[in-house]
Design a protein around this motif. Structure first.
Motif, short mmCIF file in Angstrom:
data_model
loop_
_atom_site.label_atom_id
_atom_site.label_comp_id
_atom_site.label_asym_id
_atom_site.label_seq_id
_atom_site.Cartn_x
_atom_site.Cartn_y
_atom_site.Cartn_z
N LYS A 578 95.41 -78.49 -57.12
CA LYS A 578 94.92 -78.03 -55.90
C LYS A 578 96.27 -77.30 -55.52
CE LYS A 578 91.34 -80.82 -54.18
NZ LYS A 578 90.82 -82.02 -53.29
N GLN A 579 97.51 -77.84 -55.61
CA GLN A 579 98.76 -77.13 -55.23
C GLN A 579 98.83 -75.77 -55.59
OE1 GLN A 579 101.47 -80.24 -56.29
NE2 GLN A 579 102.19 -80.26 -54.22
N LEU A 581 96.23 -73.93 -56.54
CA LEU A 581 95.25 -73.06 -55.86
C LEU A 581 95.68 -72.57 -54.51
CD1 LEU A 581 91.65 -74.39 -56.60
CD2 LEU A 581 92.41 -72.15 -56.98
N GLU A 582 96.29 -73.53 -53.76
CA GLU A 582 96.64 -73.31 -52.40
C GLU A 582 97.97 -72.18 -52.44
OE1 GLU A 582 97.34 -77.10 -50.83
OE2 GLU A 582 95.22 -77.51 -50.20
N ILE A 583 98.76 -72.50 -53.18
CA ILE A 583 99.93 -71.62 -53.44
C ILE A 583 99.29 -70.04 -53.67
CG2 ILE A 583 101.77 -70.60 -55.07
CD1 ILE A 583 102.45 -74.05 -55.30
N CYS A 584 98.52 -69.96 -54.67
CA CYS A 584 97.93 -68.68 -54.82
C CYS A 584 96.91 -68.07 -53.52
CB CYS A 584 96.85 -68.86 -56.08
SG CYS A 584 97.49 -68.84 -57.73
N ILE A 585 96.38 -69.03 -52.91
CA ILE A 585 95.76 -68.71 -51.80
C ILE A 585 96.77 -68.01 -50.62
CG2 ILE A 585 94.50 -69.40 -49.82
CD1 ILE A 585 92.89 -71.36 -51.69
N GLY A 586 97.94 -68.78 -50.46
CA GLY A 586 98.80 -68.43 -49.54
C GLY A 586 99.59 -67.00 -49.95
N ILE A 710 93.51 -72.90 -72.66
CA ILE A 710 94.53 -72.17 -72.34
C ILE A 710 95.34 -72.87 -70.94
CG2 ILE A 710 93.53 -69.83 -72.90
CD1 ILE A 710 92.68 -69.63 -69.81
N VAL A 711 94.54 -73.97 -70.55
CA VAL A 711 95.23 -74.61 -69.34
C VAL A 711 96.31 -75.36 -69.34
CG1 VAL A 711 94.31 -76.17 -67.53
CG2 VAL A 711 92.57 -74.56 -68.42
N ASP A 712 97.27 -75.39 -68.63
CA ASP A 712 98.48 -76.23 -68.54
C ASP A 712 97.94 -77.73 -68.77
OD1 ASP A 712 100.87 -77.53 -68.40
OD2 ASP A 712 101.40 -76.51 -66.45
N ALA A 713 98.56 -78.22 -69.79
CA ALA A 713 98.43 -79.54 -70.23
C ALA A 713 98.45 -80.88 -68.95
CB ALA A 713 99.31 -79.97 -71.44
N CYS A 714 99.38 -80.33 -68.15
CA CYS A 714 99.77 -81.19 -66.84
C CYS A 714 98.65 -81.26 -65.94
CB CYS A 714 100.95 -80.51 -66.04
SG CYS A 714 102.41 -80.54 -67.14
N ILE A 715 97.68 -80.25 -66.03
CA ILE A 715 96.63 -80.31 -65.12
C ILE A 715 95.06 -80.23 -65.55
CG2 ILE A 715 98.08 -78.93 -63.27
CD1 ILE A 715 96.81 -76.32 -64.05
N VAL A 716 94.94 -80.18 -67.03
CA VAL A 716 93.90 -80.00 -67.61
C VAL A 716 92.89 -80.81 -67.28
CG1 VAL A 716 94.43 -81.17 -69.60
CG2 VAL A 716 92.78 -79.27 -69.77
N LYS A 717 93.24 -82.08 -66.98
CA LYS A 717 92.19 -83.13 -66.61
C LYS A 717 91.85 -83.33 -65.10
CE LYS A 717 93.69 -86.40 -70.24
NZ LYS A 717 94.36 -87.76 -70.54
N GLN A 718 92.49 -82.38 -64.34
CA GLN A 718 92.36 -82.28 -62.95
C GLN A 718 91.22 -81.30 -62.53
OE1 GLN A 718 96.22 -81.63 -60.90
NE2 GLN A 718 97.27 -83.06 -62.02
N ILE A 719 91.08 -80.29 -63.18
CA ILE A 719 90.45 -79.29 -62.93
C ILE A 719 88.77 -79.38 -63.08
CG2 ILE A 719 89.99 -76.65 -63.34
CD1 ILE A 719 92.72 -76.45 -64.05
N LYS A 720 88.20 -79.14 -62.32
CA LYS A 720 86.57 -79.14 -62.31
C LYS A 720 85.98 -77.70 -63.12
CE LYS A 720 85.31 -82.39 -59.05
NZ LYS A 720 84.49 -82.64 -57.85
N GLY A 760 86.67 -79.02 -54.47
CA GLY A 760 86.45 -80.03 -53.71
C GLY A 760 87.84 -80.26 -52.84
N ASP A 761 87.67 -79.95 -51.34
CA ASP A 761 88.90 -80.08 -50.31
C ASP A 761 88.80 -81.39 -49.94
OD1 ASP A 761 90.66 -79.66 -48.79
OD2 ASP A 761 90.05 -77.72 -47.94
N GLU A 762 89.97 -82.09 -50.18
CA GLU A 762 90.06 -83.35 -49.80
C GLU A 762 90.48 -83.78 -48.13
OE1 GLU A 762 94.82 -84.09 -50.77
OE2 GLU A 762 93.50 -84.98 -52.11
N ARG A 763 90.38 -82.60 -47.55
CA ARG A 763 90.62 -82.51 -46.25
C ARG A 763 89.30 -82.46 -45.59
NH1 ARG A 763 95.53 -78.25 -45.91
NH2 ARG A 763 94.20 -77.32 -47.62
N SER A 764 88.30 -82.07 -46.19
CA SER A 764 86.99 -81.87 -45.75
C SER A 764 86.39 -83.28 -45.11
CB SER A 764 85.87 -81.43 -46.68
OG SER A 764 85.74 -82.59 -47.75
N SER A 765 85.60 -82.93 -44.16
CA SER A 765 85.02 -84.25 -43.22
C SER A 765 84.39 -85.32 -44.20
CB SER A 765 84.10 -83.98 -42.16
OG SER A 765 83.28 -83.08 -42.94
#
Length: 815
Positions: A578-579, A581-586, A710-720, A760-765
């Motif tokens: 998520k970090q 993604l948000e960095i890419c968005i910024g 191809i996904v970084d091993a540090c985040i592979v389990k986090q991505i949907k 999934g945005d954890e800041r959603s209502s």
């Protein structure tokens, strides 16, 4: 003689002609070889030089004087081979021209031979003159008092004539002993070359001067042994010997060299078959290199060409080593077996561009690589070529004010002084006004809603809208006199220091290495660009300093450093998906603002992870605008400009056409997206060959439907999976070969927001993910497309104003 015998003889003659043609390797279309001042032909190194009279149609001043001498060049000189050419000369007392009719446009060599001898009333050592060709200054107020010299230049001739002009200085004369104008293969000089700072520069129409051409192994290679008649001098005199540099060991093994036609053009077998090897026992932990030192003119850029060929018989495996120019790493962990595709003894050429800045020396080094347990290092050949500057000169110091006797220069100098005085008065007035309007406690900022711009004169800017000119003393105080302990980054422009102003504001201070032409241009561009805009996702300019030949720019301090640091540094915590993604968005928001936030688009031209910085909350801001360009006029599709950018991120369409558009930034951002996803460098020579290039490797895996690998091993389990697919699909579109097929940054931003929604945005209502989020993003895409086609527009989603869509989809203050 029978018919069969005649046919046989004809066949033999044809075969001999073919063999002669093949053995020569290259036959130049243009081949002017002139022994100036001579009355007869002379053969040197197997080539026929003819007297001026033979080329009378090519000389505009037939009244030039012929002079000659019986003295010869010293037999100990490498130029003793050309003794016959140095015994006569042509003297010009007025401006004179050689006008060569060119058969084939493209790269040509110009070689000028000089040997000052005394003949009656002419002492050639007193000659002082300039030489130019095709509006390029080759020699400026040149004088050679003793010895012999050959000046070699490479010009891209773009007309049917090449005019070589000799201009004597006042009360002096010009001379030339011999000259050559010879066409060479265009592939000898590449279109673009990466610099040691990993920026790519174009050499398309730049002129070059050969400063050094050296054969390692301490053996001279004469022109007769070179397809292109080049002289390669022995490297012995250039080797360095001190406590930290080890004397090289000379080796020779011509039978191991596996030559091709292309490699013959780059250098002869004699060069690749000899080498200088690191003299010490191979030890990756030993901090020793074998080094050579060369004199260069400061203030210029240089093309440095390394020639390698593995002619060693190593018992410990592959040949791994590092390559340096001064303190710059040109290539780390160079594996000759890998770069030559495992072909034993195949030559390998490595080109780079380096700036001499304020140094008059280049230290060239090869040394052991820490990547491998055992490491030897070799170098077979080296060429150093000066690159013409922005004025088209190869022999004028930066900001030169020579020829003061010229009335034109006097007039220009007086006009410049007057203009400078007026500018100084204006500068003073503006500074006073700026200081009066400055708010207490905000030393670095002045607020104005309009009229963003830069006013001033060369090297002395006044930023009336967002920045402030700081005295050097204040910057020295803020950085503890540029303490090395405060260095937080390095770049092509110079070092970056952390600083603290008197009001306790933390700042980043970028200090340019010197006011070279390249550095000054980037300094100007950076200030001009940052003065035009302010945005939460662009690094803000605080001030600048140009005192005492310094080029210093002051920015807001970004606590978390660069995105690149967080992707590769083992000392920093890994970023979550998520970090990232948000960095890419910024970052996308910042680039989208550059492309659309003013009348003309601003094209960043150096988008990469090192230029995306993070504040204390990990909010991304795009930085480093030294290479930025204003986009095309409203009725144009592109800006034609020399190719610049960073190796691995460069748009291939821009590379081949030199036509720059906003889509060039989009391509670079696509590379950044995959770098963020995979957590590895764009180019990594330490990996197996199929993985060295990130983009090639990713595309192959995608085609095999192996995205998860191809996904970084540090985040592979986090991505949907849905988020991953949307992200990869977007990045892939950015990398389309044709710029027209790439999305706009607005479209990229839209899709990144969708990828975040799918994750999934954890800041959603609701506080939890659900499949409805994917439905929501699909709904928005359908709505936008419906709106598009209902209006009859033929453009894709990239052409739709994104502000209304974002207003509906996310809150303005999010991310």
């Amino acid at each position: 003689m029978g018919a069969s015998n005649v046919h046989f003889l004809i066949w033999i003659l044809c075969a001999l002609c073919l063999r002669s043609s093949l053995s020569s390797g290259f036959s130049p279309d243009d081949n002017f070889l002139i022994d100036c001042g001579s009355t007869s032909n002379v053969t040197v190194g197997g080539r026929l030089f003819q007297p001026d009279g033979f080329f009378s149609d090519n000389l505009s001043n037939p009244n030039g004087k012929f002079v000659s001498t019986a003295s010869k060049v010293s037999s100990s000189s490498p130029l003793f081979l050309f003794s016959h050419l140095f015994q006569t000369a042509k003297v010009f007392e007025t401006t004179s021209e050689y006008n060569f009719k060119i058969k084939k446009q493209g790269r040509h060599w110009i070689r000028l031979y000089f040997y000052p001898f005394v003949y009656e009333n002419f002492n050639l050592s007193l000659a002082k003159f300039s030489v130019s060709a095709q509006n390029i200054t080759l020699l400026k107020e040149f004088q050679i008092e003793s010895g012999s010299i050959i000046k070699e230049y490479s010009l891209n001739v773009i007309s049917s004539n090449l005019v070589l002009t000799f201009t004597p200085m006042v009360n002096s004369f010009a001379f030339i002993n011999a000259l050559e104008v010879v066409s060479v293969p265009n592939e000898l000089i590449p279109l673009v070359v990466p610099t040691v700072e990993k920026i790519v520069e174009s050499l398309g129409n730049r002129a070059l001067e050969t400063v050094a051409r050296v054969n390692m192994g301490n053996e001279t290679v004469p022109p007769s042994n070179d397809t292109l008649s080049r002289l390669w001098v022995a490297d012995g005199p250039f080797l360095m010997h001190n406590n930290q540099a080890v004397a090289g060991r000379f080796v020779s093994n011509l039978t191991r060299v596996n030559m091709t036609t292309d490699s013959e053009i780059m250098a002869p077998r004699s060069v690749y078959g000899t080498a200088t090897q690191l003299g010490a026992e191979p030890d990756a932990n030993a901090n020793i290199n074998v080094s050579w030192s060369f004199d260069v003119d400061p203030g210029y850029e240089y093309l440095i060409r390394f020639h390698f060929c593995d002619i060693l018989d190593l018992s410990f495996g592959s040949l791994f080593f590092n390559v340096f120019v001064n303190s710059w790493m040109v290539k780390d962990h160079l594996d000759l077996n890998n770069v030559t595709s495992g072909i034993m003894g195949a030559p390998y050429v490595l080109d780079t561009i380096a700036s001499s800045i304020d140094s008059s020396k280049f230290k060239i080094s090869v040394g052991p690589s820490s990547f491998h347990e055992y490491s030897a290092a070799i170098l077979n050949g080296l060429e150093i070529m000066k690159i013409s500057d922005s004025r088209g000169s190869l022999d004028e110091p930066p900001f030169d004010l020579h020829s003061k006797n010229s009335s034109n220069v006097k007039v220009g100098l007086i006009a410049g002084l007057v203009a400078g005085l007026v500018a100084a008065v204006l500068v003073t007035l503006v500074v006073v006004l700026c200081r009066r309007r400055r708010k207490a406690g905000l030393v670095g900022y002045l607020k104005e809603e309009e009229n963003f711009g830069v006013n001033g004169r060369e090297g002395n800017y006044v930023i009336g809208s967002v920045g402030y000119k700081y005295p050097l003393a204040a910057i020295l105080e803020a950085t503890d006199h540029f303490s090395e302990s405060l260095v937080i980054g390095h770049g092509g422009f110079g070092k970056v220091f952390k600083g603290m102003l008197r009001d306790n504001t933390e700042v980043a201070v970028k200090r340019g290495a010197s006011k070279s032409q390249q550095g000054l241009a980037e300094f100007r561009t950076e200030i001009e660009m940052l003065s035009q805009f302010r945005h939460r996702h662009l690094v803000s300019l605080i001030g600048y300093c140009d005192e005492q030949n310094e080029m210093i720019i002051i920015y807001e301090y970004m606590e978390k450093g660069s995105l690149k640091d967080h992707l590769y540094s083992s000392e920093l915590p890994s970023l979550s998906w998520k970090q990232r993604l948000e960095i890419c968005i910024g970052s996308a928001r910042g680039l989208h603002y550059l492309h659309t936030g003013s009348t003309k688009a601003i094209i960043h031209r150096d988008v990469k992870t090192a230029n995306i910085l993070l504040d204390q909350n990990y909010m991304a801001k795009v930085a480093d605008f030294g290479l930025s360009k204003t986009g095309p006029e409203f009725d144009k599709t592109h800006v034609s400009t020399a190719v610049k950018g960073s190796f691995g991120y460069l748009d291939p369409e821009y590379l081949t056409t030199q036509q720059l558009t906003e889509k060039s930034d989009v391509y670079s951002f696509g590379v950044v997206m995959f770098e963020v996803l995979c957590g590895r460098p764009v180019i990594d020579p330490s990996l197996p060959r199929e993985k060295v290039n990130l983009i090639e490797w990713v595309m192959k895996r995608k085609d095999r439907d192996e995205l998860e690998e191809i996904v970084d091993a540090c985040i592979v389990k986090q991505i949907k999976l849905d988020s991953l697919k949307k992200y990869v699909e977007t990045a892939e579109k950015c990398l389309a070969e044709c710029g027209m097929d790439r999305p706009t940054m607005g479209n990229v931003l839209w899709n990144l927001e969708c990828a975040l929604q799918l994750q999934g945005d954890e800041r959603s209502s609701h506080g939890k993910e659900s499949s409805s989020q994917a439905d929501l993003s699909n709904h928005w895409e359908v709505s936008v497309l419906t709106t598009q086609f209902s209006t009859g527009s033929a453009v894709d989603i990239a052409g739709i104003s994104m502000s209304k869509v974002f207003a509906q989809m996310v809150r303005e203050d999010m991310r």
